[in-house]
Motif scaffolding. Structure first.
Motif, PDB file in Angstrom:
ATOM      1  N   PHE A  77       1.197  27.110   3.728  1.00  0.00           N
ATOM      2  CA  PHE A  77       1.963  27.106   4.976  1.00  0.00           C
ATOM      3  C   PHE A  77       2.689  25.759   5.092  1.00  0.00           C
ATOM      4  O   PHE A  77       2.044  24.714   5.212  1.00  0.00           O
ATOM      5  CB  PHE A  77       1.045  27.301   6.177  1.00  0.00           C
ATOM      6  CG  PHE A  77       0.326  28.618   6.168  1.00  0.00           C
ATOM      7  CD1 PHE A  77       1.023  29.813   6.301  1.00  0.00           C
ATOM      8  CD2 PHE A  77      -1.060  28.672   6.033  1.00  0.00           C
ATOM      9  CE1 PHE A  77       0.361  31.030   6.302  1.00  0.00           C
ATOM     10  CE2 PHE A  77      -1.728  29.884   6.028  1.00  0.00           C
ATOM     11  CZ  PHE A  77      -1.019  31.069   6.156  1.00  0.00           C
ATOM     12  N   MET A  98       1.910  23.335   8.089  1.00  0.00           N
ATOM     13  CA  MET A  98       0.543  22.838   8.233  1.00  0.00           C
ATOM     14  C   MET A  98       0.288  21.707   7.249  1.00  0.00           C
ATOM     15  O   MET A  98       0.834  21.694   6.144  1.00  0.00           O
ATOM     16  CB  MET A  98      -0.477  23.946   7.958  1.00  0.00           C
ATOM     17  CG  MET A  98      -0.518  25.081   8.946  1.00  0.00           C
ATOM     18  SD  MET A  98      -1.856  26.231   8.485  1.00  0.00           S
ATOM     19  CE  MET A  98      -1.683  27.470   9.782  1.00  0.00           C
ATOM     20  N   GLU A 153      -5.105  21.366   7.095  1.00  0.00           N
ATOM     21  CA  GLU A 153      -4.983  22.575   7.917  1.00  0.00           C
ATOM     22  C   GLU A 153      -4.843  23.818   7.040  1.00  0.00           C
ATOM     23  O   GLU A 153      -5.377  24.883   7.375  1.00  0.00           O
ATOM     24  CB  GLU A 153      -3.784  22.445   8.861  1.00  0.00           C
ATOM     25  CG  GLU A 153      -4.004  21.427   9.970  1.00  0.00           C
ATOM     26  CD  GLU A 153      -2.721  21.088  10.726  1.00  0.00           C
ATOM     27  OE1 GLU A 153      -2.833  20.546  11.840  1.00  0.00           O
ATOM     28  OE2 GLU A 153      -1.616  21.348  10.200  1.00  0.00           O
ATOM     29  N   ASN A 154      -4.141  23.689   5.925  1.00  0.00           N
ATOM     30  CA  ASN A 154      -4.045  24.811   4.991  1.00  0.00           C
ATOM     31  C   ASN A 154      -5.421  25.202   4.461  1.00  0.00           C
ATOM     32  O   ASN A 154      -5.749  26.385   4.362  1.00  0.00           O
ATOM     33  CB  ASN A 154      -3.125  24.442   3.814  1.00  0.00           C
ATOM     34  CG  ASN A 154      -1.684  24.865   4.026  1.00  0.00           C
ATOM     35  OD1 ASN A 154      -1.334  26.030   3.830  1.00  0.00           O
ATOM     36  ND2 ASN A 154      -0.853  23.920   4.439  1.00  0.00           N
ATOM     37  N   TYR A 190      -7.595  26.948   7.184  1.00  0.00           N
ATOM     38  CA  TYR A 190      -7.163  28.244   7.710  1.00  0.00           C
ATOM     39  C   TYR A 190      -8.113  29.398   7.374  1.00  0.00           C
ATOM     40  O   TYR A 190      -8.523  30.148   8.279  1.00  0.00           O
ATOM     41  CB  TYR A 190      -5.750  28.547   7.221  1.00  0.00           C
ATOM     42  CG  TYR A 190      -5.209  29.855   7.752  1.00  0.00           C
ATOM     43  CD1 TYR A 190      -4.724  29.956   9.051  1.00  0.00           C
ATOM     44  CD2 TYR A 190      -5.221  31.007   6.962  1.00  0.00           C
ATOM     45  CE1 TYR A 190      -4.244  31.151   9.546  1.00  0.00           C
ATOM     46  CE2 TYR A 190      -4.749  32.211   7.447  1.00  0.00           C
ATOM     47  CZ  TYR A 190      -4.266  32.278   8.739  1.00  0.00           C
ATOM     48  OH  TYR A 190      -3.809  33.471   9.222  1.00  0.00           O
ATOM     49  N   LYS A 236     -11.196  29.161   9.520  1.00  0.00           N
ATOM     50  CA  LYS A 236     -10.982  29.492  10.933  1.00  0.00           C
ATOM     51  C   LYS A 236     -10.924  31.005  11.134  1.00  0.00           C
ATOM     52  O   LYS A 236     -11.442  31.532  12.126  1.00  0.00           O
ATOM     53  CB  LYS A 236      -9.689  28.841  11.432  1.00  0.00           C
ATOM     54  CG  LYS A 236      -9.778  27.336  11.582  1.00  0.00           C
ATOM     55  CD  LYS A 236      -8.478  26.746  12.114  1.00  0.00           C
ATOM     56  CE  LYS A 236      -8.604  25.241  12.325  1.00  0.00           C
ATOM     57  NZ  LYS A 236      -7.329  24.643  12.816  1.00  0.00           N
ATOM     58  N   VAL A 237     -10.281  31.694  10.187  1.00  0.00           N
ATOM     59  CA  VAL A 237     -10.227  33.155  10.253  1.00  0.00           C
ATOM     60  C   VAL A 237     -11.641  33.735  10.245  1.00  0.00           C
ATOM     61  O   VAL A 237     -11.919  34.747  10.903  1.00  0.00           O
ATOM     62  CB  VAL A 237      -9.406  33.717   9.070  1.00  0.00           C
ATOM     63  CG1 VAL A 237      -9.547  35.237   8.971  1.00  0.00           C
ATOM     64  CG2 VAL A 237      -7.943  33.328   9.211  1.00  0.00           C
ATOM     65  N   ARG A 295      -8.046  26.058  -1.750  1.00  0.00           N
ATOM     66  CA  ARG A 295      -8.073  26.989  -0.615  1.00  0.00           C
ATOM     67  C   ARG A 295      -8.692  28.332  -1.009  1.00  0.00           C
ATOM     68  O   ARG A 295      -9.391  28.965  -0.220  1.00  0.00           O
ATOM     69  CB  ARG A 295      -6.662  27.202  -0.068  1.00  0.00           C
ATOM     70  CG  ARG A 295      -6.629  28.023   1.223  1.00  0.00           C
ATOM     71  CD  ARG A 295      -5.228  28.199   1.744  1.00  0.00           C
ATOM     72  NE  ARG A 295      -4.385  28.912   0.797  1.00  0.00           N
ATOM     73  CZ  ARG A 295      -3.096  29.182   1.019  1.00  0.00           C
ATOM     74  NH1 ARG A 295      -2.509  28.773   2.138  1.00  0.00           N
ATOM     75  NH2 ARG A 295      -2.394  29.842   0.126  1.00  0.00           N
TER      76      ARG A 295
END
Length: 368
Positions: free
Chosen positions: A96, A99, A103-104, A107, A110-111, A155
């Protein structure tokens, strides 16, 4: 021989999988593959051969037209992609841009509704893992291609998936970065033991990284085997040509005896080759295939059971090796690859030479 997995070893299964986008033409024609837990399997083939489609069906981004896909002995057709516990790495990173790197990475956690403290701990651990601990506050646009791909890899692993799918993940990188990332991916695979399914059209990448390789062509797997078996014992001429460099001499099978095929060539001469499982029947055309490093220019200490006469065309200097190009009387070309050392022969264009090889190093396969 390719190892046969027991039922307990079949962690990921593709069973008679077919895929069509228009209900007329099959992109994937009949895909069967069993993958062991923790294995690194590469789907290799030319563009449009069905590799990525199989990956997308496993991930849940494409529907299966017919057949079934199983993970840990459970069908996944009715399981949403985000419930399959699969990580995904794409060629163009899919980060993203608005972000930060941290933050990437956060993510997918957080989901999954993890707590903020657990997310922060996991993000920092992931940055450390790919040696980007000081890059959390940067944005993707501030990173190099190799750094972006490290973030994409981190990620995909941060939520500890059991399976990681990689679709041409190194295709956008230059040669040196690709080689570095190959090492990085293998290091992480060995460290975490996830099941890896990797898509590429780069044969060198597949050979250096995989436990097994499934070679695709036109929606069908031609052969699935460990790298050395694919290279040394290709199932057919397509695999022989697609994996590494290869020579063909076309002839007709005269007889098959004790695993050796006798082949009559265009000029009436007779040679012998290893009769593979897919060796054509007696009286049928075949292709004798020989790897360039197993074919030699006849010399005082290089003279084996088989010979062909050829005309020298040119040689190509590539640093650690030299490639010699020859032409047979029927116009077919052969290549001999030798180490670049003081014993490398010096020939002139048009010079006649004899080429020789061991019977065991020539395979009788289908005519390409």
């Amino acid at each position: 021989m390719t190892a046969v997995l027991s039922q307990d070893d079949k962690y990921v299964r593709f069973v008679n999988v077919k895929k069509s986008y228009d209900n007329k033409n099959l992109v994937v024609k009949d895909f069967n593959l069993d993958i062991q837990k923790g294995e690194f399997v590469t789907l290799l083939g030319p563009s449009g051969s069905g590799k990525t489609t199989c990956l997308m069906m496993l991930a849940g981004f494409e529907d299966v037209t017919s057949g079934s896909i199983e993970i840990n002995r459970k069908s996944v057709q009715d399981i949403a992609p985000y419930h399959r516990n699969i990580g995904m790495v794409f060629q163009h990173y899919a980060l993203f841009p608005h972000m930060t790197i941290a933050e990437n990475l956060a993510y997918p956690l957080k989901v999954r509704k993890m707590s903020s403290s657990d997310i922060n701990t996991a993000v920092q651990a992931s940055l450390d893992l790919v040696e980007l601990s000081r890059y959390g506050d940067r944005y993707p646009g501030q990173l190099s291609g190799g750094q972006k791909q490290r973030v994409a890899l981190a990620r995909s692993l941060i939520f500890e998936p059991s399976i990681v799918l990689m679709d041409e993940p190194l295709g956008a990188l230059d040669k040196n970065l690709r080689e570095q990332m190959q090492f990085e991916i293998k290091r992480l695979h060995e460290q975490f033991g996830f099941t890896a399914i990797y898509v590429t059209h780069d044969q060198t990448e597949a050979l250096t990284m995989s436990d097994r390789i499934a070679v695709f062509n036109d929606g069908v797997v031609q052969q699935c085997a460990p790298p050395a078996e694919l290279y040394e014992r290709p199932a057919n001429s397509f695999v022989a040509d697609f994996i590494g460099e290869n020579n063909h001499i076309v002839g007709t099978v005269q007889q098959i005896n004790d695993g050796v095929a006798t082949i009559k060539l265009f000029d009436g001469s007779v040679i012998n080759a290893d009769a593979t499982l897919n060796c054509p029947a007696v009286g049928q055309p075949c292709a004798l295939t020989i790897r360039p490093e197993k074919l030699f220019i006849v010399s005082a200490d290089r003279r084996y059971e088989n010979f062909v006469s050829a005309e020298f065309i040119t040689r190509l200097y590539v640093g650690d090796s030299i490639r010699y190009f020859f032409k047979l009387a029927n116009g077919s070309e052969l290549m001999v690859k030798v180490l670049n050392d003081h014993e490398a022969p010096h020939l002139i264009a048009g010079q006649k030479a004899e080429l020789t090889w061991h019977t065991k190093n020539g395979l009788a396969l289908d005519k390409p």
